[in-house]
Design a protein around this motif. Structure first.
Motif, mmCIF file in Angstrom:
data_model
loop_
_atom_site.group_PDB
_atom_site.id
_atom_site.type_symbol
_atom_site.label_atom_id
_atom_site.label_comp_id
_atom_site.label_asym_id
_atom_site.label_seq_id
_atom_site.Cartn_x
_atom_site.Cartn_y
_atom_site.Cartn_z
ATOM 1 N N SER A 272 0.834 -1.207 0.000
ATOM 2 C CA SER A 272 0.000 0.000 0.000
ATOM 3 C C SER A 272 0.865 1.252 0.000
ATOM 4 O O SER A 272 0.516 2.263 -0.614
ATOM 5 C CB SER A 272 -0.925 0.012 1.218
ATOM 6 N N ASP A 361 -6.270 -0.596 -4.571
ATOM 7 C CA ASP A 361 -5.714 -1.333 -3.432
ATOM 8 C C ASP A 361 -6.836 -2.168 -2.847
ATOM 9 O O ASP A 361 -7.901 -1.640 -2.530
ATOM 10 C CB ASP A 361 -5.196 -0.331 -2.384
ATOM 11 N N ASP A 363 -7.128 -3.182 -0.023
ATOM 12 C CA ASP A 363 -7.438 -2.699 1.327
ATOM 13 C C ASP A 363 -8.613 -1.714 1.325
ATOM 14 O O ASP A 363 -9.349 -1.618 2.293
ATOM 15 C CB ASP A 363 -6.234 -1.963 1.942
HETATM 16 MG MG MG Z 1 -1.978 -2.765 2.358
#
Ligand code: MG
Ligand code: ADP
Length: 586
Positions: A272, A361, A363
């Motif tokens: 990230s 991402d 996430d």
């Molecule tokens: Mg991450």
């Protein structure tokens, strides 16, 4: 620059006498300075706008004009637009430091008696506070003139600011320009980045991360580079490219190619962090930031889920068809989008607005927007999501739009990827060959091609900036400002526009500029029946042609702004909760 016809300047002695005479007078007496100019020898100042009370916002605006030669500025440093951008940025930062070093600040009540330099992020942005022409440099200073708690002029304090502190600040600025190579280095770094960004296609790249970059920040809330324990970025040989920087010569680093790129890796290995650095890499960074040599395609956009956002009449059928509510998704409207519908909407809008590199991402994404595995496809045949996975190759092959995805826990994109990289202990490793040998199945081809064309036209009468504070029984003709404690949220008229998820808005003054752009959308472009992305492009062109000042109405013409990208202007229009559009069916 705006020019006002005024009498020739008086000397600074005249100004000092005037202030002395006014000591203890009502604060509004300061306003007699408006449009008056005073010569300080190596520079002159003009009071362009003077506040009416000590705590007023905005405070007073003073133009400081000086000869470029007087500043010791090498004309060569101003010879191209990127150089002027870099030089202006350097001068503004030097001004902030000079104020810290030489100004006492808070000489009066309510924070008055202060110079107000702007806070600057490590990204270099176009602003409206420094202007160059052939021979002169204009600095727009924001100064809060000192007043007492009972609204009286504090003449001694004003004298100290204008006759002692300001000359010291000026000398210190000049010293920052002439001494050593700092300014040259600043400008070279910025110019290198902008130049490489233009030439990425020449190297067949959509992004570049130079070896030696420091990508992690001190904390999740910090913009400063991690100092202890940061692992310098280093590209492995099989992913490394060399590029020639305009000023700094040949450098080596990671090259990210057009197409479908996937970054895998274990938790906490820096995936990230790399993606975030690339999202910010659409802007140049100042020397010392660590990301000076992270260069990303200028039209890169980070896409994420934004639960709760509004969507207006948008065709998201290419990703989501037939909702349980029987609502049409060719004209999808909601005041409260889900994870997947919000990310589908954000993706379609970004594509319409001209995004060329999509950053995703896991996430921050909706899992069901990203992919559906085989078992789920069998178990839930009624599901009508076409996941992004099924479109990712089409986006590249048909539209030339590249993607960079970060995925830790799932192999599902690997079959669709052109390049695969792993992050291991904060360093990239090439995985493409290893994965190719796994013989993964090809991705599913969706039956219908993705439609990017926007049929919506922004109706006349949107963008009312007036604010009704019913509880307080007052009405403001215009309310445009970022929320103080959450500057990613723009207060525009009665609406709050949530721009917190736009990674490329890095400065509240960009958010403010977005707000004033919306105001112009409602005045200059109100009747044009443009799609949101065409409207954003028109606003952007206005800024390119006439500068950021073109966004400001006369009575606000002195506000400090920073330039947002066209993509964020479009994103803001699309996120308005009260947006009304008409539909063009051709
Ligand atoms: Mg991450
Ligand atoms: P991932 O997305 O792979 O789970 P992150 O990018 O969130 O990992 O990084 C995990 C942690 O490691 C963060 O606290 C981050 O600041 C830190 N980190 C990232 N890159 C580096 C690096 N190059 N050197 C040291 N620490 C790093």
């Amino acid at each position: 620059m705006r020019c006002t016809m005024t009498a020739p300047p008086s000397t600074n002695a005249v100004l000092m006498r005037k202030l002395k005479d006014w000591d203890g007078d009502p604060y509004t007496q300061y306003q007699a300075l408006e449009n008056k100019a005073y010569d300080f020898g190596n520079y002159r100042i003009r009071f362009v706008q003077v506040q009416g009370s000590p705590g007023a916002f905005p405070a007073s605006v003073v133009h400081l004009d000086t000869a470029i030669a007087e500043m010791g500025l090498d004309k060569d440093l101003l010879s191209t637009p990127p150089r002027r951008l870099a030089a202006a940025d350097y001068l503004l930062r030097a001004f902030g430091k000079a104020v810290d070093a030489h100004a006492k600040q808070n000489r009066g009540a309510q924070g008055s008696g202060s110079f107000q330099p702007i806070d600057m992020p490590p990204q270099v942005l176009q602003r409206n506070l420094v202007h160059f022409d052939e021979a002169t440099l204009r600095f727009v200073l924001i100064i809060s003139l000192p007043g007492s708690g009972d609204n009286r002029i504090l003449a001694d304090q004003a004298g100290a600011m204008l006759e002692k502190e300001l000359p010291a600040i000026f000398s210190s600025l000049r010293a920052a320009v002439v001494s050593g190579t700092t300014m040259q280095h600043h400008c070279n770094t910025v110019e290198d980045m902008i130049d490489l960004q233009h030439r990425l296609p020449q190297y067949n790249l959509v992004a570049f991360v130079g070896d030696g970059a420091i990508l992690p920040r001190q904390s999740g809330a910090s913009q400063f580079p991690m100092t202890t324990g940061a692992v310098e970025f280093s590209a492995p040989d099989d992913l490394a490219v060399e590029v020639d920087l305009l000023n700094s010569g040949r450098v080596r680093g990671l090259g990210i190619r057009p197409g479908v790129n996937v970054i895998i890796g274990g938790a906490f290995h820096g995936k990230s962090t790399l993606l975030q650095a690339l999202a910010k890499g659409v802007y140049p960074h100042i020397p010392g930031d660590g990301r000076e040599r992270v260069v990303t395609h200028p039209d890169a956009v980070m896409l994420c889920a934004e639960e709760g956002r509004a969507v207006t009449d948008l065709d998201i059928a290419g990703f989501i068809d037939h909702l349980p509510s029987q609502q049409s998704t060719q004209r999808f409207t909601t005041a409260n989008a889900s994870g997947s519908t919000s990310q589908a909407a954000g993706t379609v809008e970004a594509l319409q607005a001209g995004a060329r590199l999509l950053l995703i991402d896991e996430d921050s994404s909706a899992a069901n927007f990203l992919a559906r595995d085989r078992t789920m496809r069998q178990l839930l045949p009624e599901e009508t999501i076409t996941p992004f996975l099924d479109r990712v190759r089409e986006l590249d092959r048909r539209y030339g739009i590249s993607t960079l995805l970060v995925l830790g826990g799932s192999s599902i994109y690997l079959g669709a990827a052109d390049q695969i990289m792993a992050m291991r202990y904060y360093s990239p490793v090439d995985m493409t060959d290893r994965v190719t040998r796994l013989n993964l199945p090809d991705p599913v081809e969706p039956p219908e091609p993705l439609v990017i064309k926007d049929h919506r036209r922004v109706s006349a009468g949107n963008f009312d900036p007036a604010y009704d504070a019913r509880r307080m029984g007052k009405r403001l003709l215009l309310r445009i400002k970022p929320l103080r404690l959450q500057p990613g949220i723009l207060e525009y008229g009665n609406q709050q526009v949530d721009l917190t998820r736009l990674d490329a808005l890095v400065d509240p003054l960009q958010t403010l500029a977005v707000g004033y752009a919306l105001l112009q959308a409602g005045t200059q472009f109100d009747d044009l029946q443009l799609s949101p992305s065409d409207l954003a492009a028109a606003l952007d062109e206005l800024v390119v042609k006439e500068g950021l000042g073109a966004l400001l109405p006369d009575h606000h013409s002195h506000l400090a702004l920073a330039r947002p990208r066209r993509l964020e202007l479009a994103a803001a229009i699309n996120r308005l909760r009260d947006l009304r559009v008409d539909h063009k069916d051709n």
